[in-house]
Write a protein that holds these residues in place. Structure first.
Motif, PDB file in Angstrom:
ATOM      1  N   ASP A  87      36.345  45.855  35.943  1.00 21.89           N
ATOM      2  CA  ASP A  87      37.166  44.544  36.740  1.00 21.89           C
ATOM      3  C   ASP A  87      36.744  43.333  35.981  1.00 21.89           C
ATOM      4  O   ASP A  87      37.449  42.349  35.777  1.00 21.89           O
ATOM      5  CB  ASP A  87      36.868  44.539  38.189  1.00 21.89           C
ATOM      6  CG  ASP A  87      37.609  45.608  39.017  1.00 21.89           C
ATOM      7  OD1 ASP A  87      38.849  46.158  38.266  1.00 21.89           O
ATOM      8  OD2 ASP A  87      37.184  45.977  39.957  1.00 21.89           O
ATOM      9  N   ALA A  88      35.536  43.265  35.737  1.00 22.05           N
ATOM     10  CA  ALA A  88      34.900  42.131  35.081  1.00 22.05           C
ATOM     11  C   ALA A  88      35.519  41.817  33.649  1.00 22.05           C
ATOM     12  O   ALA A  88      36.047  40.659  33.269  1.00 22.05           O
ATOM     13  CB  ALA A  88      33.312  42.033  35.011  1.00 22.05           C
ATOM     14  N   ASN A  89      35.756  42.877  32.982  1.00 21.72           N
ATOM     15  CA  ASN A  89      36.202  42.490  31.705  1.00 21.72           C
ATOM     16  C   ASN A  89      37.753  42.403  31.768  1.00 21.72           C
ATOM     17  O   ASN A  89      38.600  41.622  31.139  1.00 21.72           O
ATOM     18  CB  ASN A  89      36.407  43.906  30.731  1.00 21.72           C
ATOM     19  CG  ASN A  89      34.946  44.460  30.393  1.00 21.72           C
ATOM     20  OD1 ASN A  89      34.045  43.609  30.376  1.00 21.72           O
ATOM     21  ND2 ASN A  89      34.625  45.533  29.884  1.00 21.72           N
ATOM     22  N   LEU A  93      39.683  38.811  30.386  1.00 21.86           N
ATOM     23  CA  LEU A  93      41.062  38.921  29.767  1.00 21.86           C
ATOM     24  C   LEU A  93      42.050  37.795  30.354  1.00 21.86           C
ATOM     25  O   LEU A  93      42.894  37.309  29.753  1.00 21.86           O
ATOM     26  CB  LEU A  93      41.369  40.460  29.787  1.00 21.86           C
ATOM     27  CG  LEU A  93      42.394  40.491  28.920  1.00 21.86           C
ATOM     28  CD1 LEU A  93      42.213  40.197  27.298  1.00 21.86           C
ATOM     29  CD2 LEU A  93      42.933  42.167  28.876  1.00 21.86           C
ATOM     30  N   ILE A  94      42.187  38.072  31.832  1.00 21.19           N
ATOM     31  CA  ILE A  94      43.211  37.331  32.594  1.00 21.19           C
ATOM     32  C   ILE A  94      42.741  36.001  32.371  1.00 21.19           C
ATOM     33  O   ILE A  94      43.993  34.974  31.992  1.00 21.19           O
ATOM     34  CB  ILE A  94      43.273  37.831  33.985  1.00 21.19           C
ATOM     35  CG1 ILE A  94      43.762  39.263  34.102  1.00 21.19           C
ATOM     36  CG2 ILE A  94      44.017  36.913  34.911  1.00 21.19           C
ATOM     37  CD1 ILE A  94      43.608  39.974  35.470  1.00 21.19           C
ATOM     38  N   GLU A  95      41.672  35.318  32.506  1.00 16.94           N
ATOM     39  CA  GLU A  95      41.565  34.141  32.461  1.00 16.94           C
ATOM     40  C   GLU A  95      41.797  33.510  30.992  1.00 16.94           C
ATOM     41  O   GLU A  95      42.345  32.449  30.648  1.00 16.94           O
ATOM     42  CB  GLU A  95      40.054  33.704  32.678  1.00 16.94           C
ATOM     43  CG  GLU A  95      39.724  33.782  33.992  1.00 16.94           C
ATOM     44  CD  GLU A  95      40.406  32.845  35.119  1.00 16.94           C
ATOM     45  OE1 GLU A  95      40.782  31.664  34.729  1.00 16.94           O
ATOM     46  OE2 GLU A  95      40.860  33.463  36.016  1.00 16.94           O
ATOM     47  N   ARG A  99      44.648  30.636  29.945  1.00 16.71           N
ATOM     48  CA  ARG A  99      44.224  29.342  29.177  1.00 16.71           C
ATOM     49  C   ARG A  99      45.259  29.188  28.064  1.00 16.71           C
ATOM     50  O   ARG A  99      45.794  28.367  27.477  1.00 16.71           O
ATOM     51  CB  ARG A  99      42.830  29.521  28.445  1.00 16.71           C
ATOM     52  CG  ARG A  99      41.598  29.161  29.498  1.00 16.71           C
ATOM     53  CD  ARG A  99      40.418  28.758  28.665  1.00 16.71           C
ATOM     54  NE  ARG A  99      39.983  29.838  28.056  1.00 16.71           N
ATOM     55  CZ  ARG A  99      39.166  30.769  28.767  1.00 16.71           C
ATOM     56  NH1 ARG A  99      38.757  30.832  29.854  1.00 16.71           N
ATOM     57  NH2 ARG A  99      39.003  31.864  27.721  1.00 16.71           N
ATOM     58  N   LYS A 100      45.490  30.608  27.528  1.00 15.49           N
ATOM     59  CA  LYS A 100      46.408  30.472  26.474  1.00 15.49           C
ATOM     60  C   LYS A 100      47.721  29.985  26.620  1.00 15.49           C
ATOM     61  O   LYS A 100      48.449  29.222  26.057  1.00 15.49           O
ATOM     62  CB  LYS A 100      46.504  32.034  25.696  1.00 15.49           C
ATOM     63  CG  LYS A 100      47.211  32.324  24.557  1.00 15.49           C
ATOM     64  CD  LYS A 100      46.661  31.407  23.290  1.00 15.49           C
ATOM     65  CE  LYS A 100      47.680  31.719  21.993  1.00 15.49           C
ATOM     66  NZ  LYS A 100      47.260  31.064  20.755  1.00 15.49           N
ATOM     67  N   ILE A 101      48.377  30.438  28.100  1.00 16.19           N
ATOM     68  CA  ILE A 101      49.499  30.125  28.308  1.00 16.19           C
ATOM     69  C   ILE A 101      49.635  28.541  28.721  1.00 16.19           C
ATOM     70  O   ILE A 101      50.655  28.040  28.493  1.00 16.19           O
ATOM     71  CB  ILE A 101      49.854  31.061  29.705  1.00 16.19           C
ATOM     72  CG1 ILE A 101      50.342  32.310  29.279  1.00 16.19           C
ATOM     73  CG2 ILE A 101      50.804  30.270  30.454  1.00 16.19           C
ATOM     74  CD1 ILE A 101      50.128  33.408  30.741  1.00 16.19           C
TER      75      ILE A 101
END
Length: 126
Positions: A87-89, A93-95, A99-101
């Motif tokens: 879940d940490a990974n 990845l989601i964060e 940021r990219k979005i």
């Protein structure tokens, strides 16, 4: 021709063929390991050009392939490694994707503003 020993000649031919087979199998296994492919009787047979029956009949080759196959079965595959993402990974990845979005949305907004200015300039020239 009285000194010709047929059995000795056949034994030497057999030894040469056996050595050639061992060399082919050894090279095939090395290529499979470098390519990170699975090692089993089918893959070694295809890679080396040696029949599966020969691989099974040579005890030393058979034991080597079986031990390498067993070692590879214990090692996690690339698919297993990807599935074990915790879940940490996933959160990291989601964060990063969020940021990219945001960056892309900001860039998109700036480009729209630039387009409005360019359209206004074109309109005023008409």
């Amino acid at each position: 021709m009285a000194n010709y020993d047929r059995t000795a000649h056949l034994k030497s031919i057999h030894e040469k063929r056996k050595a050639n087979t061992l060399e082919k199998v050894d090279q095939a296994i090395k290529r499979l390991i470098r390519a990170n492919k699975g090692i089993n009787f089918n893959s070694v047979s295809e890679e080396s050009g040696v029949s599966k029956a020969s691989l099974y009949n040579h005890i030393d080759i058979r034991e080597r392939i079986e031990s390498l196959r067993h070692q590879q079965s214990k090692a996690p595959s690339q698919k297993q490694i990807k599935h074990e993402m915790n879940d940490a990974n996933k959160d990291v990845l989601i964060e990063a994707l969020k940021r990219k979005i945001k960056e892309l949305e900001k860039e998109n907004k700036e480009l729209r503003e630039q387009m409005k200015k360019v359209y206004a300039q074109v309109y005023t020239k008409l």
